[in-house]
Design an enzyme around this catalytic site. Structure first.
Site, PDB file in Angstrom:
ATOM      1  N   HIS A  60     -24.387 -38.885  66.208  1.00  0.00           N
ATOM      2  CA  HIS A  60     -25.748 -39.141  66.401  1.00  0.00           C
ATOM      3  C   HIS A  60     -26.645 -40.215  65.877  1.00  0.00           C
ATOM      4  CE1 HIS A  60     -29.795 -37.391  67.353  1.00  0.00           C
ATOM      5  NE2 HIS A  60     -30.100 -37.506  65.925  1.00  0.00           N
ATOM      6  N   HIS A 116     -30.156 -35.039  77.440  1.00  0.00           N
ATOM      7  CA  HIS A 116     -30.347 -36.517  77.787  1.00  0.00           C
ATOM      8  C   HIS A 116     -28.880 -37.280  77.895  1.00  0.00           C
ATOM      9  CE1 HIS A 116     -29.537 -36.727  73.239  1.00  0.00           C
ATOM     10  NE2 HIS A 116     -29.375 -37.783  73.420  1.00  0.00           N
TER      11      HIS A 116
HETATM   12 ZN   LIG Z   1     -27.599 -36.899  69.464  1.00  0.00          ZN
END
Ligand SMILES: [Zn+2]
Length: 274
Positions: A60, A116
């Site tokens: 992330h 996303h």
């Molecule tokens: Zn992420």
């Protein structure tokens, strides 16, 4: 048996808002701890079901989310960015199977927490060989390039369904039921992590018994089509050799294999964001 746990944050237990996954926000400290807990649950399941080695890649943002001081001491952590293989760093090191923990659905999915694909500010949508692909598909295809199957996913129900549609008999751990992009019915962490642990046990059993999904191998060469959020992002993507402009916000390129596709897409997104 060597397992790679590829971890993202949007699909972690309790996450329903960008504030939860933004390192600049006060809420973030809570959720990086929960991310570490979800990953530890998968590590525990992996080892209990026969893994000899587990490596974790923090995928992330900047790759600096998992609390290394709270990580299961049997594991190893790939942290920081950019790394050569980003969200699946380490997949080229003789891994037998991958687990995706804390993953989210592709951009445009309905009832999907923080849906996303790579960048919500730059990528309106993206296709591999004409098939719409989110981060689950992209990363699974990079695993497939190295002949590695994805055997487990945790996240909301939409992310888990996306993985099952793409990969077949993947084990799923649904830790929240999304009712929108920023609303979900969440399991508390203890319950969510128990679910991830049990799914990891099942996934390892399926792998041993030859019932796990096949590696996701895309036909080569690979065509990458991107719809950018703004046309100037397509202008920037056009600065790379071999990129074609389809129309205002749309670009396309062909590459020999999935590894090249991943590298080129990551580079184009970085450039497009300016
Ligand atoms: Zn992420």
């Amino acid at each position: 048996m060597k397992i790679l746990i590829a971890a993202d944050m949007e699909g972690v237990s309790g996450v329903v808002h960008w504030d939860h996954v933004d390192s600049q926000h006060g809420e973030y400290a809570r959720f990086r701890r929960l991310m570490t807990g979800d990953v530890n649950a998968a590590i525990r399941g992996g080892y209990e079901a026969g893994a000899d080695e587990v490596i974790v890649s923090d995928g992330h943002g900047s790759g600096r989310n998992i609390l290394v001081e709270e990580l299961d001491p049997r594991a190893r952590l790939n942290s920081g960015s950019p790394s050569p293989l980003a969200m699946v760093q380490g997949i080229d090191s003789g891994v037998n199977a991958a687990m995706f923990v804390g993953y989210h659905a592709r951009v445009g999915a309905q009832n999907a927490i923080l849906d996303h694909t790579w960048s919500s500010s730059a990528v309106a949508n993206v296709w591999l060989n004409g098939r719409v692909m989110g981060e689950i598909g992209w990363n699974a295809a990079v695993c497939g390039h190295f002949d590695v199957p994805v055997i487990l996913i945790s996240g909301d129900q939409t992310a888990c369904a996306e993985a099952a549609a793409l990969l077949g008999p993947v084990e799923t751990a649904v830790v929240k039921q999304a009712s929108g992009r920023m609303a979900a019915e969440c399991l508390p962490p203890d319950a969510a992590q128990q679910r991830i642990y049990e799914a990891a046990l099942r996934a390892m059993r399926r792998l041993r018994e030859g019932q796990a999904p096949q590696p996701l191998r895309l036909p080569q060469p690979i065509t990458v089509t991107v719809e950018w959020v703004h046309s100037e992002m397509a202008d920037r993507a056009m600065l790379f050799p071999g990129v074609r402009r389809l129309e205002g916000k749309w670009t396309e390129f062909n590459v020999d294999d999935m590894l090249a596709a991943y590298r080129a897409f990551r580079t184009a997104v970085t450039a497009a964001r300016g």
